[in-house]
Design a protein around this motif. Structure first.
Motif, short mmCIF file in Angstrom:
data_model
loop_
_atom_site.label_atom_id
_atom_site.label_comp_id
_atom_site.label_asym_id
_atom_site.label_seq_id
_atom_site.Cartn_x
_atom_site.Cartn_y
_atom_site.Cartn_z
N LYS A 87 83.66 -10.15 -18.42
CA LYS A 87 84.61 -10.21 -17.30
C LYS A 87 85.81 -9.31 -17.60
O LYS A 87 86.29 -8.59 -16.74
N GLU A 88 86.28 -9.39 -18.84
CA GLU A 88 87.42 -8.57 -19.22
C GLU A 88 87.12 -7.08 -19.15
O GLU A 88 87.97 -6.28 -18.83
N LEU A 89 85.88 -6.74 -19.46
CA LEU A 89 85.49 -5.33 -19.41
C LEU A 89 85.33 -4.85 -17.97
O LEU A 89 85.18 -3.66 -17.71
N GLY A 90 85.32 -5.81 -17.04
CA GLY A 90 85.29 -5.42 -15.62
C GLY A 90 83.91 -5.43 -14.97
O GLY A 90 83.72 -4.81 -13.93
N VAL A 91 82.95 -6.11 -15.57
CA VAL A 91 81.63 -6.20 -14.94
C VAL A 91 81.77 -7.00 -13.64
O VAL A 91 82.41 -8.05 -13.62
N GLY A 92 81.17 -6.47 -12.57
CA GLY A 92 81.36 -7.07 -11.25
C GLY A 92 80.92 -8.52 -11.17
O GLY A 92 81.67 -9.39 -10.75
N LEU A 93 79.69 -8.77 -11.56
CA LEU A 93 79.17 -10.13 -11.45
C LEU A 93 78.58 -10.54 -12.79
O LEU A 93 77.72 -9.85 -13.33
N VAL A 94 79.07 -11.64 -13.32
CA VAL A 94 78.53 -12.15 -14.58
C VAL A 94 77.82 -13.47 -14.31
O VAL A 94 78.42 -14.41 -13.80
N ALA A 95 76.53 -13.50 -14.62
CA ALA A 95 75.74 -14.73 -14.46
C ALA A 95 75.35 -15.20 -15.85
O ALA A 95 74.75 -14.46 -16.61
N SER A 96 75.74 -16.42 -16.19
CA SER A 96 75.49 -16.90 -17.54
C SER A 96 74.66 -18.18 -17.53
O SER A 96 74.85 -19.04 -16.68
N LYS A 97 73.77 -18.25 -18.50
CA LYS A 97 72.90 -19.43 -18.59
C LYS A 97 73.64 -20.54 -19.33
O LYS A 97 74.23 -20.31 -20.39
N ALA A 98 73.61 -21.72 -18.75
CA ALA A 98 74.29 -22.86 -19.37
C ALA A 98 73.28 -23.82 -19.98
O ALA A 98 72.19 -24.01 -19.46
N MET A 99 73.66 -24.42 -21.11
CA MET A 99 72.79 -25.39 -21.76
C MET A 99 72.99 -26.78 -21.18
O MET A 99 72.09 -27.58 -21.14
N ASP A 100 74.21 -27.08 -20.79
CA ASP A 100 74.50 -28.39 -20.20
C ASP A 100 75.71 -28.26 -19.27
O ASP A 100 76.27 -27.17 -19.13
N THR A 101 76.11 -29.37 -18.66
CA THR A 101 77.16 -29.28 -17.65
C THR A 101 78.52 -28.91 -18.25
O THR A 101 79.31 -28.22 -17.62
N LEU A 102 78.76 -29.36 -19.48
CA LEU A 102 80.04 -29.01 -20.12
C LEU A 102 80.10 -27.51 -20.37
O LEU A 102 81.10 -26.84 -20.08
N HIS A 103 79.02 -26.99 -20.89
CA HIS A 103 78.91 -25.55 -21.12
C HIS A 103 79.13 -24.80 -19.80
O HIS A 103 79.86 -23.80 -19.75
N ALA A 104 78.54 -25.32 -18.73
CA ALA A 104 78.68 -24.70 -17.41
C ALA A 104 80.14 -24.66 -16.99
O ALA A 104 80.63 -23.65 -16.48
N LYS A 105 80.84 -25.77 -17.22
CA LYS A 105 82.25 -25.84 -16.84
C LYS A 105 83.07 -24.78 -17.58
O LYS A 105 83.91 -24.10 -16.99
N VAL A 106 82.83 -24.68 -18.87
CA VAL A 106 83.58 -23.70 -19.67
C VAL A 106 83.26 -22.29 -19.18
O VAL A 106 84.16 -21.45 -19.03
N LEU A 107 81.99 -22.04 -18.90
CA LEU A 107 81.60 -20.70 -18.43
C LEU A 107 82.35 -20.33 -17.16
O LEU A 107 82.82 -19.21 -16.99
#
Lengths: 227, 95
Positions: A87-107
Protein backbone atom coordinates in the motif's frame (compact mmCIF):
# COMPACT_ATOMS: atom_id res chain seq x y z
CA UNK A 1 -4.02 -5.62 -19.84
CA UNK A 2 -3.51 -5.23 -16.14
CA UNK A 3 -0.35 -5.95 -14.24
CA UNK A 4 -0.52 -8.27 -11.27
CA UNK A 5 1.95 -9.31 -8.65
CA UNK A 6 1.27 -12.46 -6.68
CA UNK A 7 3.28 -12.88 -3.51
CA UNK A 8 3.37 -16.30 -1.89
CA UNK A 9 3.13 -19.26 -4.26
CA UNK A 10 1.44 -21.92 -2.21
CA UNK A 11 -1.56 -23.74 -3.54
CA UNK A 12 -3.75 -20.68 -3.50
CA UNK A 13 -1.22 -18.13 -4.72
CA UNK A 14 0.04 -20.27 -7.57
CA UNK A 15 -3.50 -21.02 -8.67
CA UNK A 16 -4.27 -17.29 -8.77
CA UNK A 17 -1.05 -16.54 -10.66
CA UNK A 18 -1.60 -19.23 -13.27
CA UNK A 19 -5.22 -18.31 -13.87
CA UNK A 20 -4.37 -14.64 -14.28
CA UNK A 21 -1.65 -15.50 -16.77
CA UNK A 22 -4.05 -17.77 -18.65
CA UNK A 23 -6.46 -14.86 -18.85
CA UNK A 24 -3.72 -12.92 -20.65
CA UNK A 25 -2.55 -10.66 -17.83
CA UNK A 26 1.01 -9.75 -17.04
CA UNK A 27 1.91 -11.60 -13.85
CA UNK A 28 4.90 -11.23 -11.60
CA UNK A 29 5.09 -14.17 -9.19
CA UNK A 30 7.16 -13.91 -6.03
CA UNK A 31 8.09 -16.39 -3.32
CA UNK A 32 10.95 -16.77 -0.88
CA UNK A 33 11.42 -20.42 -1.85
CA UNK A 34 13.36 -21.13 -4.99
CA UNK A 35 11.50 -24.37 -5.71
CA UNK A 36 8.12 -22.68 -5.86
CA UNK A 37 9.47 -19.96 -8.11
CA UNK A 38 10.96 -22.52 -10.48
CA UNK A 39 7.69 -24.44 -10.57
CA UNK A 40 5.68 -21.49 -11.81
CA UNK A 41 8.33 -19.80 -13.97
CA UNK A 42 7.04 -21.24 -17.25
CA UNK A 43 3.45 -20.22 -16.54
CA UNK A 44 3.76 -16.53 -15.71
CA UNK A 45 5.44 -13.43 -17.19
CA UNK A 46 8.13 -13.19 -14.51
CA UNK A 47 8.93 -15.28 -11.48
CA UNK A 48 11.32 -14.00 -8.85
CA UNK A 49 12.71 -15.40 -5.64
CA UNK A 50 12.93 -12.74 -2.94
CA UNK A 51 11.92 -11.85 0.57
CA UNK A 52 8.82 -9.74 0.03
CA UNK A 53 8.96 -8.26 3.51
CA UNK A 54 12.10 -6.41 2.39
CA UNK A 55 10.97 -3.07 0.98
CA UNK A 56 14.09 -2.54 -1.10
CA UNK A 57 13.73 -5.94 -2.72
CA UNK A 58 10.10 -5.22 -3.55
CA UNK A 59 10.99 -1.88 -5.08
CA UNK A 60 13.79 -3.40 -7.16
CA UNK A 61 11.39 -5.64 -9.07
CA UNK A 62 9.01 -2.80 -9.90
CA UNK A 63 6.16 -3.78 -7.62
CA UNK A 64 5.13 -0.15 -7.24
CA UNK A 65 3.93 -0.07 -10.85
CA UNK A 66 1.55 -2.97 -10.45
CA UNK A 67 -2.21 -2.50 -10.65
CA UNK A 68 -3.11 -5.32 -8.32
CA UNK A 69 -1.21 -7.28 -5.70
CA UNK A 70 -2.36 -10.58 -4.27
CA UNK A 71 -0.71 -11.51 -0.97
CA UNK A 72 -1.00 -15.16 -0.13
CA UNK A 73 1.65 -15.67 2.50
CA UNK A 74 1.14 -18.26 5.22
CA UNK A 75 3.00 -16.39 7.92
CA UNK A 76 0.59 -13.90 9.50
CA UNK A 77 3.07 -11.22 10.51
CA UNK A 78 4.80 -11.37 7.14
CA UNK A 79 1.48 -11.10 5.34
CA UNK A 80 0.55 -7.98 7.34
CA UNK A 81 3.92 -6.36 6.75
CA UNK A 82 3.89 -7.11 3.03
CA UNK A 83 0.34 -5.78 2.63
CA UNK A 84 1.34 -2.58 4.39
CA UNK A 85 4.47 -2.17 2.26
CA UNK A 86 2.49 -2.69 -0.94
CA UNK A 87 0.00 0.00 0.00
CA UNK A 88 2.83 2.35 0.90
CA UNK A 89 4.52 1.67 -2.41
CA UNK A 90 1.30 2.78 -4.10
CA UNK A 91 -0.13 -0.45 -5.51
CA UNK A 92 -3.69 0.31 -6.58
CA UNK A 93 -5.46 -2.70 -5.16
CA UNK A 94 -4.05 -5.02 -2.55
CA UNK A 95 -5.89 -8.29 -1.92
CA UNK A 96 -4.56 -10.31 0.99
CA UNK A 97 -5.37 -13.78 2.18
CA UNK A 98 -6.44 -13.98 5.81
CA UNK A 99 -6.02 -16.98 8.09
CA UNK A 100 -8.74 -15.94 10.52
CA UNK A 101 -11.02 -13.01 11.32
CA UNK A 102 -8.48 -11.26 13.54
CA UNK A 103 -5.90 -11.44 10.80
CA UNK A 104 -8.54 -10.07 8.41
CA UNK A 105 -9.20 -7.13 10.71
CA UNK A 106 -5.53 -6.23 10.92
CA UNK A 107 -5.15 -6.53 7.16
CA UNK A 108 -7.96 -4.08 6.65
CA UNK A 109 -6.41 -1.73 9.17
CA UNK A 110 -3.11 -1.68 7.31
CA UNK A 111 -4.96 -0.80 4.16
CA UNK A 112 -5.62 -4.07 2.30
CA UNK A 113 -8.43 -3.30 -0.12
CA UNK A 114 -9.70 -6.78 -0.14
CA UNK A 115 -9.41 -9.58 2.33
CA UNK A 116 -9.66 -13.10 1.00
CA UNK A 117 -10.69 -16.00 3.15
CA UNK A 118 -9.14 -19.18 1.84
CA UNK A 119 -12.08 -21.26 2.98
CA UNK A 120 -14.41 -19.02 1.06
CA UNK A 121 -12.43 -18.06 -1.99
CA UNK A 122 -10.84 -20.30 -4.51
CA UNK A 123 -7.74 -19.22 -6.35
CA UNK A 124 -9.37 -19.29 -9.73
CA UNK A 125 -12.26 -17.19 -8.58
CA UNK A 126 -10.07 -14.48 -7.16
CA UNK A 127 -8.20 -14.43 -10.44
CA UNK A 128 -11.51 -13.88 -12.19
CA UNK A 129 -10.85 -10.35 -11.12
CA UNK A 130 -13.29 -10.14 -8.27
CA UNK A 131 -15.95 -9.12 -10.75
CA UNK A 132 -18.53 -11.86 -11.09
CA UNK A 133 -18.04 -14.18 -8.18
CA UNK A 134 -19.39 -17.54 -9.25
CA UNK A 135 -17.88 -19.59 -6.48
CA UNK A 136 -18.83 -18.61 -2.98
CA UNK A 137 -17.33 -21.42 -1.04
CA UNK A 138 -15.02 -24.30 -1.68
CA UNK A 139 -13.97 -27.28 0.35
CA UNK A 140 -11.42 -29.62 -1.07
CA UNK A 141 -12.52 -33.18 -0.51
CA UNK A 142 -9.55 -34.74 -2.28
CA UNK A 143 -6.95 -33.42 -4.71
CA UNK A 144 -9.42 -34.02 -7.53
CA UNK A 145 -12.83 -33.48 -5.90
CA UNK A 146 -14.36 -30.48 -4.19
CA UNK A 147 -17.57 -29.30 -2.66
CA UNK A 148 -18.32 -25.86 -4.02
CA UNK A 149 -21.02 -23.32 -3.66
CA UNK A 150 -21.85 -21.95 -7.07
CA UNK A 151 -24.28 -19.28 -8.18
CA UNK A 152 -26.90 -21.12 -10.23
CA UNK A 153 -26.25 -20.26 -13.89
CA UNK A 154 -28.92 -18.05 -15.46
CA UNK A 155 -29.92 -20.84 -17.83
CA UNK A 156 -30.90 -22.99 -14.84
CA UNK A 157 -33.51 -20.55 -13.60
CA UNK A 158 -37.09 -21.70 -13.88
CA UNK A 159 -36.05 -25.31 -14.48
CA UNK A 160 -36.60 -28.22 -12.14
CA UNK A 161 -33.85 -30.52 -10.95
CA UNK A 162 -35.40 -33.20 -13.13
CA UNK A 163 -35.15 -31.03 -16.23
CA UNK A 164 -31.61 -29.98 -15.43
CA UNK A 165 -30.45 -33.53 -14.74
CA UNK A 166 -27.12 -32.20 -13.50
CA UNK A 167 -25.73 -35.54 -12.39
CA UNK A 168 -26.25 -37.18 -15.77
CA UNK A 169 -25.15 -34.18 -17.82
CA UNK A 170 -22.17 -32.98 -15.81
CA UNK A 171 -21.34 -35.82 -13.43
CA UNK A 172 -21.91 -33.53 -10.47
CA UNK A 173 -24.07 -34.12 -7.42
CA UNK A 174 -26.24 -31.33 -6.09
CA UNK A 175 -26.03 -31.67 -2.34
CA UNK A 176 -28.15 -28.68 -1.48
CA UNK A 177 -29.70 -25.49 -2.75
CA UNK A 178 -29.27 -22.31 -0.75
CA UNK A 179 -32.20 -20.05 -1.41
CA UNK A 180 -32.69 -16.45 -0.39
CA UNK A 181 -36.01 -15.62 1.15
CA UNK A 182 -36.84 -11.94 0.87
CA UNK A 183 -38.44 -10.44 3.94
CA UNK A 184 -39.62 -7.04 5.05
CA UNK A 185 -39.28 -6.44 8.78
CA UNK A 186 -41.94 -4.80 10.95
CA UNK A 187 -40.00 -1.58 10.59
CA UNK A 188 -40.32 -1.87 6.83
CA UNK A 189 -36.68 -2.79 6.23
CA UNK A 190 -35.72 -5.23 3.45
CA UNK A 191 -33.97 -8.33 4.75
CA UNK A 192 -32.84 -11.70 3.46
CA UNK A 193 -33.19 -15.08 5.10
CA UNK A 194 -31.41 -18.07 3.72
CA UNK A 195 -33.09 -21.45 3.33
CA UNK A 196 -31.02 -24.59 2.96
CA UNK A 197 -32.77 -27.17 0.85
CA UNK A 198 -30.82 -30.34 1.50
CA UNK A 199 -31.01 -33.02 -1.15
CA UNK A 200 -33.37 -31.12 -3.46
CA UNK A 201 -36.06 -33.31 -4.99
CA UNK A 202 -36.58 -33.73 -8.73
CA UNK A 203 -39.44 -31.23 -8.63
CA UNK A 204 -37.41 -28.47 -7.00
CA UNK A 205 -37.26 -25.47 -9.30
CA UNK A 206 -34.16 -23.26 -9.42
CA UNK A 207 -34.88 -19.57 -8.96
CA UNK A 208 -32.91 -16.35 -9.39
CA UNK A 209 -30.37 -15.91 -6.59
CA UNK A 210 -30.03 -19.60 -5.75
CA UNK A 211 -26.64 -21.00 -4.78
CA UNK A 212 -25.97 -24.63 -5.61
CA UNK A 213 -23.87 -26.73 -3.26
CA UNK A 214 -22.14 -29.22 -5.51
CA UNK A 215 -19.88 -32.19 -5.07
CA UNK A 216 -17.86 -33.27 -8.04
CA UNK A 217 -14.58 -33.50 -9.86
CA UNK A 218 -12.82 -30.16 -10.18
CA UNK A 219 -12.77 -30.35 -13.97
CA UNK A 220 -16.50 -31.05 -14.15
CA UNK A 221 -17.20 -28.18 -11.79
CA UNK A 222 -15.07 -25.93 -14.01
CA UNK A 223 -17.31 -26.84 -16.96
CA UNK A 224 -20.43 -25.98 -15.03
CA UNK A 225 -18.93 -22.68 -13.94
CA UNK A 226 -18.54 -21.63 -17.54
CA UNK A 227 -22.27 -21.91 -18.23
CA UNK B 1 -49.67 1.02 -10.20
CA UNK B 2 -47.17 3.59 -11.34
CA UNK B 3 -47.98 7.23 -10.98
CA UNK B 4 -45.24 8.81 -13.00
CA UNK B 5 -44.86 12.57 -12.78
CA UNK B 6 -48.11 13.02 -10.88
CA UNK B 7 -48.87 16.60 -10.24
CA UNK B 8 -48.63 17.74 -6.69
CA UNK B 9 -46.19 15.03 -5.60
CA UNK B 10 -42.87 16.14 -4.22
CA UNK B 11 -39.69 14.32 -5.30
CA UNK B 12 -39.56 12.82 -1.80
CA UNK B 13 -43.03 11.37 -2.24
CA UNK B 14 -42.16 10.01 -5.66
CA UNK B 15 -38.99 8.46 -4.26
CA UNK B 16 -40.95 6.92 -1.41
CA UNK B 17 -43.47 5.47 -3.83
CA UNK B 18 -40.79 3.81 -5.96
CA UNK B 19 -38.99 2.61 -2.85
CA UNK B 20 -42.15 0.92 -1.61
CA UNK B 21 -42.75 -0.55 -5.03
CA UNK B 22 -39.18 -1.80 -5.06
CA UNK B 23 -39.71 -3.52 -1.72
CA UNK B 24 -42.94 -5.02 -3.02
CA UNK B 25 -41.14 -6.56 -5.98
CA UNK B 26 -38.29 -7.70 -3.74
CA UNK B 27 -40.75 -9.45 -1.43
CA UNK B 28 -42.23 -11.19 -4.44
CA UNK B 29 -38.84 -12.45 -5.66
CA UNK B 30 -38.98 -10.19 -8.69
CA UNK B 31 -35.49 -8.85 -8.20
CA UNK B 32 -34.92 -7.22 -11.59
CA UNK B 33 -38.10 -5.17 -11.26
CA UNK B 34 -37.15 -4.31 -7.69
CA UNK B 35 -33.81 -2.94 -8.88
CA UNK B 36 -35.53 -0.95 -11.59
CA UNK B 37 -37.90 0.68 -9.08
CA UNK B 38 -35.16 1.42 -6.58
CA UNK B 39 -33.01 3.01 -9.25
CA UNK B 40 -36.01 5.09 -10.23
CA UNK B 41 -36.47 6.10 -6.61
CA UNK B 42 -32.88 7.35 -6.63
CA UNK B 43 -33.58 9.60 -9.59
CA UNK B 44 -36.03 11.48 -7.37
CA UNK B 45 -33.94 11.45 -4.23
CA UNK B 46 -30.32 10.50 -4.68
CA UNK B 47 -29.26 11.17 -1.09
CA UNK B 48 -31.64 8.68 0.54
CA UNK B 49 -29.69 6.03 2.46
CA UNK B 50 -32.74 3.76 2.80
CA UNK B 51 -33.02 3.41 -0.96
CA UNK B 52 -29.35 2.46 -1.26
CA UNK B 53 -29.75 -0.01 1.57
CA UNK B 54 -32.75 -1.69 -0.07
CA UNK B 55 -30.87 -1.79 -3.36
CA UNK B 56 -27.92 -3.42 -1.59
CA UNK B 57 -30.15 -6.11 -0.15
CA UNK B 58 -31.62 -6.92 -3.56
CA UNK B 59 -28.15 -7.17 -5.12
CA UNK B 60 -27.10 -9.39 -2.25
CA UNK B 61 -30.10 -11.64 -2.88
CA UNK B 62 -28.99 -12.24 -6.45
CA UNK B 63 -25.32 -12.61 -5.49
CA UNK B 64 -24.15 -9.43 -7.19
CA UNK B 65 -21.66 -8.87 -4.42
CA UNK B 66 -19.76 -5.92 -5.89
CA UNK B 67 -22.98 -3.99 -6.57
CA UNK B 68 -24.29 -4.89 -3.11
CA UNK B 69 -21.11 -3.60 -1.47
CA UNK B 70 -21.25 -0.37 -3.48
CA UNK B 71 -24.84 0.21 -2.41
CA UNK B 72 -24.18 -0.45 1.28
CA UNK B 73 -21.12 1.79 1.16
CA UNK B 74 -23.20 4.54 -0.43
CA UNK B 75 -25.87 4.12 2.27
CA UNK B 76 -23.18 4.43 4.93
CA UNK B 77 -21.64 7.49 3.33
CA UNK B 78 -25.05 9.17 3.55
CA UNK B 79 -25.86 7.81 6.99
CA UNK B 80 -22.68 6.70 8.79
CA UNK B 81 -24.56 5.33 11.82
CA UNK B 82 -26.70 2.97 9.72
CA UNK B 83 -26.01 -0.23 11.61
CA UNK B 84 -27.87 -2.55 9.26
CA UNK B 85 -25.83 -1.37 6.25
CA UNK B 86 -22.59 -1.88 8.20
CA UNK B 87 -23.66 -5.40 9.19
CA UNK B 88 -24.45 -6.34 5.61
CA UNK B 89 -21.18 -4.86 4.41
CA UNK B 90 -19.18 -6.74 7.05
CA UNK B 91 -20.86 -9.96 5.99
CA UNK B 92 -19.78 -9.39 2.40
CA UNK B 93 -16.13 -8.68 3.20
CA UNK B 94 -14.08 -11.37 1.63
CA UNK B 95 -16.90 -12.72 -0.52
Amino acid sequence: MRQFVVIGLGRFGSSVARTLAERGHEVLAIDSEEEKVAEIADHVTHAVQLDASDEKALRSVGVADMDVAVVSVGDISASILISLLLKELGVGLVASKAMDTLHAKVLRRVGADRVIFPERDMGVRVADSLSTPAIFDCIEVSPTHSIVELVAPGSFQGKTMRELDIRAKYGINVIAVKRKKPKISKEGVSEIEEDLILGPTADEEIVHGDLLVLLGRDEDIEKLKKL
Amino acid sequence: MKKEQDKGQTPEEMAREHLELGKFYFLNVRYEEAIEQLKKALTFQKDNADIYFSLGVVYEAINQVADAKDSFEKALSLQPDMKSAQEHLDKLVGV
